[in-house]
Design a protein around this motif. Structure first.
Motif, PDB file in Angstrom:
ATOM      1  N   VAL A  29      34.573 -34.280  23.571  1.00 55.13           N
ATOM      2  CA  VAL A  29      34.428 -34.421  25.026  1.00 55.13           C
ATOM      3  C   VAL A  29      34.714 -33.093  25.720  1.00 55.13           C
ATOM      4  CG1 VAL A  29      35.458 -35.474  27.073  1.00 55.13           C
ATOM      5  CG2 VAL A  29      34.887 -36.890  25.107  1.00 55.13           C
ATOM      6  N   ILE A  30      35.819 -32.429  25.341  1.00 53.72           N
ATOM      7  CA  ILE A  30      36.199 -31.175  25.988  1.00 53.72           C
ATOM      8  C   ILE A  30      35.115 -30.119  25.799  1.00 53.72           C
ATOM      9  CG2 ILE A  30      37.855 -29.266  25.928  1.00 53.72           C
ATOM     10  CD1 ILE A  30      39.990 -31.314  25.134  1.00 53.72           C
ATOM     11  N   LEU A  31      34.610 -29.986  24.573  1.00 60.52           N
ATOM     12  CA  LEU A  31      33.610 -28.958  24.296  1.00 60.52           C
ATOM     13  C   LEU A  31      32.264 -29.292  24.937  1.00 60.52           C
ATOM     14  CD1 LEU A  31      34.584 -28.262  20.609  1.00 60.52           C
ATOM     15  CD2 LEU A  31      34.381 -26.501  22.374  1.00 60.52           C
ATOM     16  N   THR A  32      31.874 -30.570  24.892  1.00 65.65           N
ATOM     17  CA  THR A  32      30.603 -30.951  25.503  1.00 65.65           C
ATOM     18  C   THR A  32      30.649 -30.758  27.006  1.00 65.65           C
ATOM     19  OG1 THR A  32      30.237 -32.585  23.752  1.00 65.65           O
ATOM     20  CG2 THR A  32      28.901 -32.792  25.732  1.00 65.65           C
ATOM     21  N   GLN A  33      31.766 -31.130  27.603  1.00 58.84           N
ATOM     22  CA  GLN A  33      31.932 -30.945  29.044  1.00 58.84           C
ATOM     23  C   GLN A  33      31.861 -29.468  29.405  1.00 58.84           C
ATOM     24  OE1 GLN A  33      35.678 -32.286  30.491  1.00 58.84           O
ATOM     25  NE2 GLN A  33      35.354 -31.487  32.540  1.00 58.84           N
ATOM     26  N   ALA A  34      32.310 -28.602  28.496  1.00 68.49           N
ATOM     27  CA  ALA A  34      32.270 -27.168  28.736  1.00 68.49           C
ATOM     28  C   ALA A  34      30.889 -26.574  28.488  1.00 68.49           C
ATOM     29  CB  ALA A  34      33.301 -26.463  27.847  1.00 68.49           C
ATOM     30  N   GLY A  35      29.925 -27.385  28.073  1.00 71.48           N
ATOM     31  CA  GLY A  35      28.558 -26.904  27.919  1.00 71.48           C
ATOM     32  C   GLY A  35      28.141 -26.584  26.500  1.00 71.48           C
ATOM     33  N   PHE A  36      28.941 -26.978  25.507  1.00 74.66           N
ATOM     34  CA  PHE A  36      28.617 -26.670  24.124  1.00 74.66           C
ATOM     35  C   PHE A  36      27.757 -27.765  23.490  1.00 74.66           C
ATOM     36  CE2 PHE A  36      32.359 -24.043  24.741  1.00 74.66           C
ATOM     37  CZ  PHE A  36      32.109 -22.917  23.980  1.00 74.66           C
ATOM     38  N   ASP A  37      26.949 -27.366  22.529  1.00 73.53           N
ATOM     39  CA  ASP A  37      26.242 -28.274  21.633  1.00 73.53           C
ATOM     40  C   ASP A  37      27.145 -28.453  20.419  1.00 73.53           C
ATOM     41  OD1 ASP A  37      24.590 -29.545  19.808  1.00 73.53           O
ATOM     42  OD2 ASP A  37      23.215 -27.859  19.571  1.00 73.53           O
ATOM     43  N   VAL A  38      27.689 -29.652  20.216  1.00 69.84           N
ATOM     44  CA  VAL A  38      28.805 -29.867  19.288  1.00 69.84           C
ATOM     45  C   VAL A  38      28.371 -30.670  18.071  1.00 69.84           C
ATOM     46  CG1 VAL A  38      31.200 -30.636  19.090  1.00 69.84           C
ATOM     47  CG2 VAL A  38      30.311 -29.921  21.322  1.00 69.84           C
TER      48      VAL A  38
END
Length: 295
Positions: A29-38
């Motif tokens: 959630v944190i990384l996706t919210q920051a704009g990353f493709d996870v």
């Protein structure tokens, strides 16, 4: 500072190597919210392969992993990749931290962690210039020099080959899906949305029905924790642990003064949001604690 990708088709990539499903989801959630493709992997071997195939800018690695541990995973990843490695572990002894850096990690964060603190570590990884590192077993081939041949007289001119169809443009790899909303909460690029309540954790901003609302830092952190929790009931003790950044109860006593502080801050938060009413809009008080209002 925004971590939004430069192109909607090519977001920065990240890999999460974590065997605990709840922690893995939170990192996702944190990384996706920051704009990353996870991409998420749950053991050492699959995590190393995910880094090899996904070529991420940022990678999180737990220490206690099935297959082989995070130290070995980090060593293997570092042999072929310059991804920014953040080790996220409940092992916080000096020997463990030094072992993580010795294996090739760029940063070491103890569990439990606070989402905003971890997000700042990812920002550092995104800002750092990346350079490709060749695998130790790879050696560039020697240049091939054509053999000299004696002159044999004029030859027929070379006729150009017939034109060919241009190669199709490469298709961008689809981004990982955004984590499913929890209890009606939606996670966008920098914002968390919930029924007209918009929270920007990176900038510390809260907007309610289009109007900014000022919160104290403790109130802001509690609201963020509840939004991440969805419909899960969080007691004052749970919230106190989360404020410390703790994920596990074991060995983490909560004093009565901690519970009192959380309850006072929650009461102030509910007052600022106008939630002291029979039909609250966002947060409801239950016998066991606090939770978001169900859709």
């Amino acid at each position: 500072m925004s971590l939004a990708p430069e192109s909607a088709l090519v977001p920065p990539k990240a890999v999460v190597i974590e065997d605990d499903p709840e922690v893995a989801h939170l990192l996702l959630v944190i990384l996706t919210q920051a704009g990353f493709d996870v991409r998420v992997a749950h053991d050492g071997p699959s995590g190393v392969e995910a880094v090899r195939s996904h070529e991420p800018v940022v990678t999180t690695v737990d220490v206690a992993l099935p297959g082989f541990d995070g130290f070995e995973a980090t060593r293997r990843i570092r042999s072929f990749s310059e991804t920014y490695i953040v080790m996220v572990s409940a092992l916080t002894a000096e020997a463990d931290i030094l072992g993580g850096f010795a294996a090739g990690a760029d940063d070491y964060v103890g569990k439990p962690f606070r989402p905003r603190e971890l997000r700042s570590r990812f920002m550092a990884g995104l800002r750092r210039p990346q350079r490709r590192v060749a695998h130790p077993s790879y050696a560039p081939p020697e240049p091939v020099r054509p053999a000299r041949t004696p002159y044999a007289g004029p030859v027929e001119p070379v006729r150009p080959a017939p034109p060919t169809e241009p190669a199709p443009a490469p298709v961008a790899e689809p981004a990982a899906p955004v984590p499913a909303p929890r209890g009606g909460v939606e996670f966008a690029a920098e914002w968390i949305h919930f029924r007209g309540l918009d929270l920007n954790p990176g900038r510390g901003e809260l907007v309610v029905d289009g109007a900014p609302v000022d919160l104290q830092p403790l109130e802001f952190d509690l609201l963020e924790i509840l939004l991440y929790s969805g419909e899960q009931v969080r007691s004052a003790a749970d919230l106190a642990l989360s404020l410390r950044g703790e994920t596990y109860r074991a060995g983490s006593p909560v004093l009565e003064s901690d519970r009192l502080l959380v309850n006072q801050a929650m009461s102030s938060l509910l007052t600022r949001l106008g939630e002291h009413r029979p039909d609250p809009r966002w947060i409801e008080l239950t016998p066991a604690g606090y939770r978001l209002v169900s859709p």
